[in-house]
Design a protein around this motif. Structure first.
Motif, mmCIF file in Angstrom:
data_model
loop_
_atom_site.group_PDB
_atom_site.id
_atom_site.type_symbol
_atom_site.label_atom_id
_atom_site.label_comp_id
_atom_site.label_asym_id
_atom_site.label_seq_id
_atom_site.Cartn_x
_atom_site.Cartn_y
_atom_site.Cartn_z
ATOM 1 N N PRO A 1 -29.609 55.646 -65.479
ATOM 2 C CA PRO A 1 -29.076 56.949 -64.740
ATOM 3 C C PRO A 1 -28.507 56.707 -63.204
ATOM 4 N N SER A 2 -27.833 57.403 -62.713
ATOM 5 C CA SER A 2 -27.188 57.403 -61.479
ATOM 6 C C SER A 2 -28.430 58.095 -60.497
ATOM 7 N N ILE A 3 -29.540 57.819 -60.245
ATOM 8 C CA ILE A 3 -30.347 58.336 -59.643
ATOM 9 C C ILE A 3 -30.505 57.704 -58.398
ATOM 10 N N SER A 4 -29.926 58.138 -57.143
ATOM 11 C CA SER A 4 -29.671 57.541 -55.762
ATOM 12 C C SER A 4 -31.034 57.444 -55.071
ATOM 13 N N SER A 5 -32.144 58.273 -55.498
ATOM 14 C CA SER A 5 -33.323 58.104 -54.837
ATOM 15 C C SER A 5 -34.144 57.100 -55.332
ATOM 16 N N HIS A 6 -33.868 56.477 -56.487
ATOM 17 C CA HIS A 6 -34.801 55.499 -56.933
ATOM 18 C C HIS A 6 -34.949 54.493 -55.992
#
Length: 228
Positions: free
Chosen positions: A157-162
């Protein structure tokens, strides 16, 4: 899009080059087509330059590239596809990573996981109908990835905080080439991501583990690898 709404597919390709002309020639050879490359300035969103690559092929492919004139490190390329979405948007990074933005499986990652677990089969006419829809999308992106000399893709998924995303897609990481397995190892280590083989998941082989994570609302900690 909101966090977790869109799907990203990451892989590693040898085609990147900081000089646009060399990059486009590599792309032309990989695609086995002449290329008409229309550069757009990200700041103005207007045509900035057109480059023709003639490699002696019969067909010409028109692609659109966003090139931030304040950042000469990356390319964003629109590849046309036979789908309602019209194209795949792919970013090429100097360290070899490429990211395909928005895989059109379902409208959200949560719904995607629910569909894999067959909780939403009625919306697609049952599991078999959904698998057929999934495989149509997979066929499209597999063709693109194989053409770009990739062997596997990491679907998340598009989780930029990863943390792994920040580690590999930040400018400070551009100095060294990245191997595909490094992405998996860092995602597991830094963000505690559980990674499953996508084909096996679609076959129901990981339903027990995925269902347990879903019940704990940990579906954003689930990711997949698709091999070509």
């Amino acid at each position: 899009m909101a966090e977790g709404k869109s799907f990203y597919a990451y892989s590693v390709s040898p085609l990147y080059h900081p000089e646009p002309l060399i990059f486009l020639k590599r792309l032309s050879t990989a695609l086995e087509r002449n290329i008409k490359a229309c550069f757009y300035d990200i700041q103005e969103n207007t045509p900035d330059e057109v480059i023709m690559i003639e490699n002696g092929y019969k067909e010409v492919l028109t692609i659109y590239l966003n090139k931030d004139r304040n950042d000469d490190n990356t390319y964003e390329v629109e590849f046309p596809i036979a789908h309602d979405e019209k194209e795949f948007n792919i970013a090429f990074y100097p360290n070899g990573i490429i990211s395909m933005i928005h895989i059109p499986f379902t409208q959200s990652w949560q719904f995607f996981i629910e569909t894999i677990l067959d909780k939403t089969g009625k919306y697609y006419g049952g599991r078999a109908a959904y698998l057929a829809k999934m495989n149509e999308v997979r066929f499209l992106y597999k063709n693109v990835f194989e053409t770009l000399k990739c062997e596997k893709a990491f679907i998340s998924p598009s989780i930029s905080s990863h943390h792994w995303v920040l580690l590999f897609l930040d400018e400070t990481s551009y100095h060294s080439k990245i191997y595909f397995n490094q992405i998996l190892l860092e995602a597991q280590d830094k963000d505690h991501i559980r990674i499953f083989n996508l084909q096996e998941a679609l076959n129901g082989e990981h339903d027990s583990t995925i269902s347990e994570m879903y019940q704990k609302q940990q579906y954003h900690e689930i990711a997949f690898v698709d091999a070509f």
